[in-house]
Write an enzyme that holds these catalytic residues in place. Structure first.
Site, PDB file in Angstrom:
ATOM      1  N   TYR A  35     -27.931 -19.775  13.131  1.00 50.44           N
ATOM      2  CA  TYR A  35     -26.860 -19.535  14.105  1.00 50.44           C
ATOM      3  C   TYR A  35     -25.602 -19.048  13.390  1.00 50.44           C
ATOM      4  O   TYR A  35     -24.949 -18.085  13.822  1.00 50.44           O
ATOM      5  CB  TYR A  35     -26.571 -20.812  14.893  1.00 50.44           C
ATOM      6  CG  TYR A  35     -25.418 -20.671  15.861  1.00 50.44           C
ATOM      7  CD1 TYR A  35     -24.105 -20.932  15.460  1.00 50.44           C
ATOM      8  CD2 TYR A  35     -25.628 -20.255  17.163  1.00 50.44           C
ATOM      9  CE1 TYR A  35     -23.043 -20.784  16.332  1.00 50.44           C
ATOM     10  CE2 TYR A  35     -24.563 -20.106  18.049  1.00 50.44           C
ATOM     11  CZ  TYR A  35     -23.283 -20.370  17.623  1.00 50.44           C
ATOM     12  OH  TYR A  35     -22.235 -20.219  18.493  1.00 50.44           O
ATOM     13  N   LEU A  82     -14.526 -25.602  14.399  1.00 48.04           N
ATOM     14  CA  LEU A  82     -13.988 -25.256  13.083  1.00 48.04           C
ATOM     15  C   LEU A  82     -14.690 -24.031  12.526  1.00 48.04           C
ATOM     16  O   LEU A  82     -15.876 -23.807  12.779  1.00 48.04           O
ATOM     17  CB  LEU A  82     -14.186 -26.420  12.102  1.00 48.04           C
ATOM     18  CG  LEU A  82     -13.459 -27.730  12.408  1.00 48.04           C
ATOM     19  CD1 LEU A  82     -13.878 -28.792  11.408  1.00 48.04           C
ATOM     20  CD2 LEU A  82     -11.952 -27.530  12.368  1.00 48.04           C
ATOM     21  N   LYS A 115     -18.538 -34.459   7.664  1.00 47.53           N
ATOM     22  CA  LYS A 115     -18.844 -33.681   8.867  1.00 47.53           C
ATOM     23  C   LYS A 115     -20.089 -34.292   9.506  1.00 47.53           C
ATOM     24  O   LYS A 115     -21.209 -34.032   9.084  1.00 47.53           O
ATOM     25  CB  LYS A 115     -19.074 -32.208   8.540  1.00 47.53           C
ATOM     26  CG  LYS A 115     -19.243 -31.364   9.795  1.00 47.53           C
ATOM     27  CD  LYS A 115     -19.405 -29.894   9.474  1.00 47.53           C
ATOM     28  CE  LYS A 115     -19.482 -29.080  10.758  1.00 47.53           C
ATOM     29  NZ  LYS A 115     -20.601 -29.464  11.644  1.00 47.53           N
ATOM     30  N   GLU A 173     -16.913 -38.170  17.012  1.00 44.32           N
ATOM     31  CA  GLU A 173     -18.328 -37.821  17.045  1.00 44.32           C
ATOM     32  C   GLU A 173     -19.158 -39.048  17.400  1.00 44.32           C
ATOM     33  O   GLU A 173     -19.028 -40.103  16.777  1.00 44.32           O
ATOM     34  CB  GLU A 173     -18.762 -37.294  15.669  1.00 44.32           C
ATOM     35  CG  GLU A 173     -20.039 -36.489  15.684  1.00 44.32           C
ATOM     36  CD  GLU A 173     -19.775 -34.995  15.869  1.00 44.32           C
ATOM     37  OE1 GLU A 173     -20.735 -34.219  15.849  1.00 44.32           O
ATOM     38  OE2 GLU A 173     -18.596 -34.613  16.037  1.00 44.32           O
ATOM     39  N   LYS A 290      -8.937 -30.805   5.984  1.00 49.40           N
ATOM     40  CA  LYS A 290      -7.790 -30.544   6.851  1.00 49.40           C
ATOM     41  C   LYS A 290      -6.493 -30.668   6.061  1.00 49.40           C
ATOM     42  O   LYS A 290      -6.370 -31.544   5.201  1.00 49.40           O
ATOM     43  CB  LYS A 290      -7.752 -31.549   8.008  1.00 49.40           C
ATOM     44  CG  LYS A 290      -8.986 -31.541   8.894  1.00 49.40           C
ATOM     45  CD  LYS A 290      -8.933 -32.656   9.925  1.00 49.40           C
ATOM     46  CE  LYS A 290     -10.186 -32.673  10.783  1.00 49.40           C
ATOM     47  NZ  LYS A 290     -10.209 -33.819  11.709  1.00 49.40           N
ATOM     48  N   CYS A 432     -66.874 -41.446   1.001  1.00 49.20           N
ATOM     49  CA  CYS A 432     -66.014 -40.259   1.073  1.00 49.20           C
ATOM     50  C   CYS A 432     -65.260 -40.119  -0.242  1.00 49.20           C
ATOM     51  O   CYS A 432     -64.494 -41.014  -0.626  1.00 49.20           O
ATOM     52  CB  CYS A 432     -65.033 -40.389   2.238  1.00 49.20           C
ATOM     53  SG  CYS A 432     -63.847 -39.029   2.338  1.00 49.20           S
TER      54      CYS A 432
END
Length: 671
Positions: A35, A82, A115, A173, A290, A432
């Site tokens: 994106y 942002l 973040k 968040e 920031k 096996c």
């Protein structure tokens, strides 16, 4: 129409489609990195032809429109997103742009945060009382999720303290810790419900439920990171000061917030967080940087969709797109047949990935996966790469279905799937070759019988040459027979024989773990050994008696009971004892007579210890009357967290269980 106009139209259409899937349907089809790449391409083209920028271009707004099933809330102060940087060079260029705009040669003071990979929300308090909450939506209008947010225990319904503004809009968040995510998916698999691809999707799906009772059952949490509306009150004039004020009023704030006084300090913060990322207990995809001063933030201002005073410094993508070239089926030591996707190699989080587990037939059906499909691959921390979803909009015409085998791909035995289980298993047992190899590799492993020098390649050759069929056969090997193996000289062969002889002296717990009983890990083996004391008592135990052992439920108890009920397993144990495998007689411990803070407590160890090995710690805890378990549950009394403690620590905190560090454990051991 000019070619560039056609490109712009196609890019905008594609981005809007993926914004809708991400923000509205909670079902992203492409990774964030893809994106971001499409958005960068659109911005570059619009920079070449600013006259072709349209008001509805994805570069001019934040997200997608909200669902109509919820009431809508208009953001009085828009919720912007942002801009991103992806490498040191881009961050340093951003830092320079900020300094140039401020006309300053002095270093800017940056406030650096995690973040979080969750869902952005806005929460409005009036006179300290929560009155509404909304999603970001398109940045100007979001969905009213007030009823759901009120169910999140981390979010206070009423702020406490002094000087609370008359109207305060907190932004942050909502996210789902890893332990909670695993529990939701575990429950979903058991009940046939929806399995989420990642914690972010689970958080979004949980928060945007029309029935708040469903949200209330999900262990969502929240960190705040900013403010929108501020009326009838004041806040500190720095970003960090505001976060500390929020915390004082009872709002949750991440403890990984740091002031950095230089670009180098920011880069150091970024690297440290990236290193710690696998142990945080929740998903992040970068750090947010920031300008700390609110006055400087105001001076810098905004562009169309983002502030000039902040940027998201993203980590290398943990998700990438590639193609499934084939699917192969592997057989494990318990007979589990696992489909593995063979991929077009792709770099994911700095590692070249060419294979990804598909888990089982149900997972293939859930994904709707076909050979030849374009898929999103995720690799987080040390987790085995997995297929997150199929990019259905880009499915090639020549795909073909994945056919699960009806016979074992190694030995040809029938396969079976027990009702209620997702796993398909080979019924061949030790006939096996694949099961035999994996069982023997487990038997000699360091945490089992600990046979030094007997690696996987030696086991493979021993099985392929029919030298070894059961674990007991290992102790009958001679140096002469081993010398005949590839790259095995007389000295190396004798070393292996000596290691086998040394391994005969073991512990009851190690022996049980080495047998490879389904669902019996180290902690469960230790619990069984401590509870029953002798092999004879364990072999005679009923399913009900087995469930009296801490952390042993009906499933594990049934596997243990069935293992010892199988005659061939009992025969192997008799042979092992005949070959000289032994362990010390049990020491009977009366917990009531032990004067120790650990006596009678169920304890879980997590993370790495620096003062002693984990095995030593377990032994000392057991000697003091503790029951050492392998997982955290409501029955757990105490969690000892070493360095890099992960999901177990997060779950303990979620359940309110007492947690101590290694230093406190050592102090109590000496008490």
């Amino acid at each position: 129409m000019e070619p560039i106009e056609q490109q712009l139209t196609e890019l905008r259409t594609t981005l809007r489609h993926h914004e809708y899937l991400y923000h509205v349907m909670d079902a992203p089809e492409i990774p964030d990195a893809e994106y971001d790449r499409l958005m960068r391409e659109l911005r570059e083209l619009e920079a070449q032809r600013p006259d072709l920028i349209t008001p509805d271009s994805p570069t001019q707004r934040v997200g997608a429109a909200p669902l109509t099933a919820f009431n809508q809330i208009r953001h009085e102060v828009p919720m912007l997103s942002l801009d991103n940087v992806f490498d040191e060079e881009s961050f340093l260029a951003f830092n320079k742009r900020v300094q140039d705009r401020l006309k300053s040669t002095e270093n800017v003071i940056w406030c650096c945060e995690l973040k979080l990979d969750g869902l952005a929300v806005s929460i409005l308090y009036e006179n300290g009382v929560l009155v509404s909450a909304a999603t970001r939506g398109d940045g100007t209008t979001g969905e009213d999720i007030t009823s759901n947010v009120r169910t999140i225990r981390a979010i206070p319904l009423k702020l406490h303290g002094d000087n609370i503004p008359a109207r305060l809009e907190v932004r942050g968040e909502v996210f789902l810790p890893q332990a909670g995510f695993e529990k939701i998916n575990e429950d979903a698999r058991r009940t046939g419900g929806k399995v989420f691809a990642n914690p972010r999707n689970a958080a979004a799906g949980s928060l945007r439920q029309l029935d708040p009772r469903i949200t209330a059952k999900r262990p969502l949490t929240f960190f705040c990171y900013g403010v929108g509306i501020l009326e009838g009150g004041e806040l500190p004039d720095t970003h960090l000061g505001r976060l500390l004020q929020f915390k004082a009023w009872g709002l949750p704030v991440s403890d990984r917030v740091t002031l950095c006084d230089s670009p180098q300090a920011v880069l150091d913060f970024y690297r440290n967080v990236e290193k710690d990322r696998p142990t945080l207990g929740f998903d992040i995809d970068g750090v947010v940087i920031k300008v700390n001063s609110l006055a400087l933030q105001e001076q810098l201002g905004f562009v169309a969709r983002a502030p000039r005073w902040a940027v998201a410094f993203k980590f290398p993508a943990q998700e990438q797109m590639t193609f499934v070239r084939d699917v192969e089926f592997q057989v494990g030591r318990t007979g589990a047949i696992t489909p593995v996707a063979r991929l077009e190699p792709v770099q994911v989080a700095g590692v070249l990935v060419s294979n990804a587990t598909l888990h089982n037939a149900d997972e293939i059906e859930r994904l709707g996966l076909r050979i030849g499909d374009k898929v999103v691959i995720r690799r987080a921390g040390d987790v085995i790469p997995q297929v997150v979803n199929v990019v259905l909009s880009e499915r090639p015409e020549e795909t073909r279905p994945i056919v699960f085998p009806t016979h074992c791909p190694v030995c040809g035995s029938d396969v079976e799937r027990v009702e209620g289980e997702a796993v398909t298993r080979c019924t061949g047992g030790l006939i096996c070759g694949a099961q035999r190899k994996e069982s023997l590799k487990h038997f000699v492993s360091r945490r089992a019988m600990d046979v030094d020098g007997m690696g996987d390649k030696i086991i493979d050759q021993l099985v392929e040459r029919e030298y070894v069929h059961t674990p007991a056969d290992l102790f009958r090997l001679t140096a002469g027979k081993l010398t005949g193996l590839d790259r095995m000289g007389p000295k190396s062969a004798q070393n292996v024989v000596n290691a086998l002889e040394k391994a005969k002296a073991t512990t009851f717990a190690r022996f049980l773990y080495a047998l490879g009983i389904r669902e019996v890990g180290e902690a469960t083996a230790a619990g069984l050994a401590a509870y029953f004391g002798t092999l004879e008592a364990l072999q005679a135990a009923t399913i009900d008696e087995l469930q009296k052992v801490p952390d042993v439920g009906i499933v594990v108890a049934t596997h243990v009971f069935n293992f010892f009920a199988e005659e061939s397993n009992r025969d192997v144990i008799v042979q092992l004892l005949a070959e000289g495998v032994h362990w010390p007689a049990p020491v009977v411990i009366n917990v009531q007579e032990i004067d120790s803070p650990f006596a009678g407590k169920t304890v879980v160890l997590t993370g790495s210890l620096s003062q002693m090995s984990r095995d030593d710690a377990k032994a000392r805890l057991v000697a003091l009357g503790a029951k050492v378990a392998g997982s955290v549950s409501k029955k757990t009394d105490l969690v000892i967290a070493g360095e890099a403690a992960g999901s177990k620590l997060a779950k303990a905190q979620e359940l309110g269980i007492t947690v101590i560090d290694e230093a406190e454990m050592i102090r109590l051991l000496g008490a």
